[in-house]
Write a protein that holds these residues in place. Structure first.
Motif, short mmCIF file in Angstrom:
data_model
loop_
_atom_site.label_atom_id
_atom_site.label_comp_id
_atom_site.label_asym_id
_atom_site.label_seq_id
_atom_site.Cartn_x
_atom_site.Cartn_y
_atom_site.Cartn_z
N LYS A 50 -22.29 6.34 -6.96
CA LYS A 50 -23.13 7.11 -6.03
C LYS A 50 -24.56 6.58 -6.03
CE LYS A 50 -24.59 11.80 -5.05
NZ LYS A 50 -24.74 13.13 -5.61
N GLU A 51 -25.02 6.12 -7.19
CA GLU A 51 -26.40 5.60 -7.30
C GLU A 51 -26.49 4.15 -6.84
OE1 GLU A 51 -27.46 6.49 -11.35
OE2 GLU A 51 -27.86 8.61 -10.87
N GLY A 52 -25.40 3.61 -6.34
CA GLY A 52 -25.45 2.28 -5.74
C GLY A 52 -25.03 1.13 -6.66
N CYS A 53 -24.34 1.42 -7.75
CA CYS A 53 -23.85 0.37 -8.66
C CYS A 53 -25.00 -0.59 -9.02
CB CYS A 53 -22.69 -0.39 -8.05
SG CYS A 53 -21.36 0.64 -7.41
N LEU A 54 -26.09 -0.03 -9.52
CA LEU A 54 -27.30 -0.82 -9.78
C LEU A 54 -27.09 -1.91 -10.82
CD1 LEU A 54 -29.90 2.10 -9.66
CD2 LEU A 54 -29.25 0.50 -7.84
N ILE A 55 -26.14 -1.71 -11.72
CA ILE A 55 -25.75 -2.76 -12.66
C ILE A 55 -24.25 -2.96 -12.53
CG2 ILE A 55 -27.65 -2.34 -14.29
CD1 ILE A 55 -25.71 -0.75 -16.05
N GLU A 89 -19.19 -3.82 -15.74
CA GLU A 89 -19.08 -4.28 -17.14
C GLU A 89 -20.30 -3.86 -17.94
OE1 GLU A 89 -18.47 -6.14 -14.42
OE2 GLU A 89 -16.29 -6.36 -14.64
N SER A 90 -21.50 -4.05 -17.38
CA SER A 90 -22.73 -3.66 -18.08
C SER A 90 -22.81 -2.15 -18.24
CB SER A 90 -23.97 -4.15 -17.32
OG SER A 90 -24.00 -5.55 -17.29
N PHE A 91 -22.44 -1.43 -17.19
CA PHE A 91 -22.47 0.03 -17.24
C PHE A 91 -21.53 0.55 -18.33
CE2 PHE A 91 -20.59 4.08 -15.81
CZ PHE A 91 -21.73 4.87 -15.92
N VAL A 92 -20.31 0.03 -18.35
CA VAL A 92 -19.32 0.48 -19.35
C VAL A 92 -19.79 0.10 -20.75
CG1 VAL A 92 -16.96 0.14 -20.18
CG2 VAL A 92 -17.38 0.58 -17.74
N MET A 128 -15.54 10.24 -18.22
CA MET A 128 -15.51 8.88 -17.67
C MET A 128 -15.51 8.92 -16.15
SD MET A 128 -13.12 6.54 -20.19
CE MET A 128 -11.63 7.48 -19.98
N TYR A 129 -14.74 9.84 -15.58
CA TYR A 129 -14.71 9.97 -14.12
C TYR A 129 -16.10 10.30 -13.59
CZ TYR A 129 -13.57 11.45 -9.42
OH TYR A 129 -13.54 11.55 -8.06
N GLY A 130 -16.76 11.28 -14.19
CA GLY A 130 -18.08 11.69 -13.74
C GLY A 130 -19.12 10.60 -13.88
N ALA A 131 -19.09 9.87 -14.99
CA ALA A 131 -20.04 8.78 -15.20
C ALA A 131 -19.82 7.68 -14.17
CB ALA A 131 -19.89 8.23 -16.62
N ALA A 132 -18.56 7.32 -13.91
CA ALA A 132 -18.26 6.28 -12.93
C ALA A 132 -18.63 6.74 -11.52
CB ALA A 132 -16.78 5.90 -12.99
N TYR A 133 -18.39 8.00 -11.23
CA TYR A 133 -18.76 8.56 -9.92
C TYR A 133 -20.27 8.43 -9.69
CZ TYR A 133 -19.91 12.05 -6.39
OH TYR A 133 -20.43 12.69 -5.30
N GLY A 155 -11.54 0.47 -15.05
CA GLY A 155 -10.66 0.76 -13.91
C GLY A 155 -11.19 1.92 -13.08
N ILE A 156 -11.71 2.95 -13.74
CA ILE A 156 -12.26 4.10 -13.02
C ILE A 156 -13.48 3.66 -12.20
CG2 ILE A 156 -13.31 6.39 -13.27
CD1 ILE A 156 -11.63 6.62 -15.92
N CYS A 157 -14.34 2.83 -12.80
CA CYS A 157 -15.51 2.31 -12.07
C CYS A 157 -15.05 1.48 -10.86
CB CYS A 157 -16.37 1.43 -12.99
SG CYS A 157 -17.29 2.36 -14.23
#
Length: 196
Positions: free
Chosen positions: A169-174, A177-180, A160-165, A95-97
Motif C-alpha cells: 500500500k505504501e508503494g513497495c518503497l524497498i 527481499e529487503s522488507f522481509v 505477515m499478511y498485514g505487514a505485506a499489505y 510469497g505474501i509480499c
C-alpha cells in the motif's frame, strides 16, 4: 431429471476458465463494484444461467481468481520445505509480499472495497500452510499446546499478511527481499511458539 456435470468434465473446466478469463479482463477495465454478472457472461459469450451454474455470484469468481493467484505464487515457495523454520517462514512471507504486489496487476482498477472480500480467506490459507509444517504429534499432545499453536499460527499469518499489505500500500518503497529481511526478526519472535 438433470444430471450435474462433473467438475472434471473438460466442458465444465473450459466454461469455468472462459468465465474466469472474462472476469480477469473486465477487472482490468473497470471497478469491481461496476462489474455485473451480465458483463461477465457477455464477455465469456455464455448466458447468465451458465454463469450461475458455475459461480454463486461475482464475489465467488473474484475469490477463486485471487486464491488461484495466491497458490500459484505460494506453491513454488513452499515446495521442498519439510518443517517450519526461519527459512520456511521467510519463503511464505516473501510469497505474501509477491501476492500483494501482484494485486496491482490482477486488479489495475483495484478499490479498497476488494480487500475485505478476500482478506480472511487468504489469512486462513496462510494459517493452514503454517500448520501444515507443524509436527502432528505436537499438535495433538494436549489441548493447551494445541491452543497455543493455533493462536500463534493465527497471529503469525495475520501479522505477515498485514505487514505485506502495508508494504504494498505504501508503494513497495524497498524490495520484498529487503522488507522481509528487515521484518523477519520481529516475525521470528512471534513464531517462537510454533517453532519451540
Amino acid at each position: 431429471m438433470t444430471i450435474k456435470k462433473s467438475e472434471a468434465d473438460p466442458r465444465v473446466i473450459r466454461t469455468r476458465r472462459l468465465l474466469q478469463d472474462a472476469f480477469a479482463s473486465l477487472i482490468q477495465e473497470k471497478d469491481f463494484e461496476l462489474i455485473t454478472v451480465r458483463d461477465i457472461a457477455e464477455r465469456a459469450t455464455v448466458n447468465r444461467a451458465t454463469f450461475y451454474a458455475h459461480f454463486v455470484d461475482k464475489f465467488e469468481i473474484l475469490e477463486v481468481r485471487l486464491m488461484e493467484s495466491f497458490m500459484t505464487i505460494m506453491n513454488p515457495r513452499i515446495n521442498g520445505h519439510e518443517v517450519l523454520n526461519e527459512e520456511t517462514i521467510k519463503s511464505i512471507f516473501l510469497g505474501i509480499c509477491e501476492f500483494h504486489k501482484s494485486l496491482n496487476t490482477i486488479c489495475k482498477r483495484r478499490s479498497t472495497s476488494l480487500v475485505p472480500v478476500f482478506e480472511i480467506q487468504i489469512k486462513e490459507k496462510i494459517q493452514t500452510i503454517l500448520l501444515s509444517f507443524i509436527d502432528k504429534d505436537k499438535m495433538l499432545s494436549n489441548s493447551n499446546e494445541q491452543f497455543l499453536i493455533n493462536t500463534a499460527s493465527i497471529m503469525l499469518s495475520w501479522g505477515m499478511y498485514g505487514a505485506a499489505y502495508t508494504w504494498n500500500k505504501e508503494g513497495c518503497l524497498i524490495s520484498a527481499e529487503s522488507f522481509v529481511k528487515q521484518s523477519l526478526p520481529l516475525v521470528m519472535k512471534g513464531a517462537k511458539e510454533l517453532l519451540g
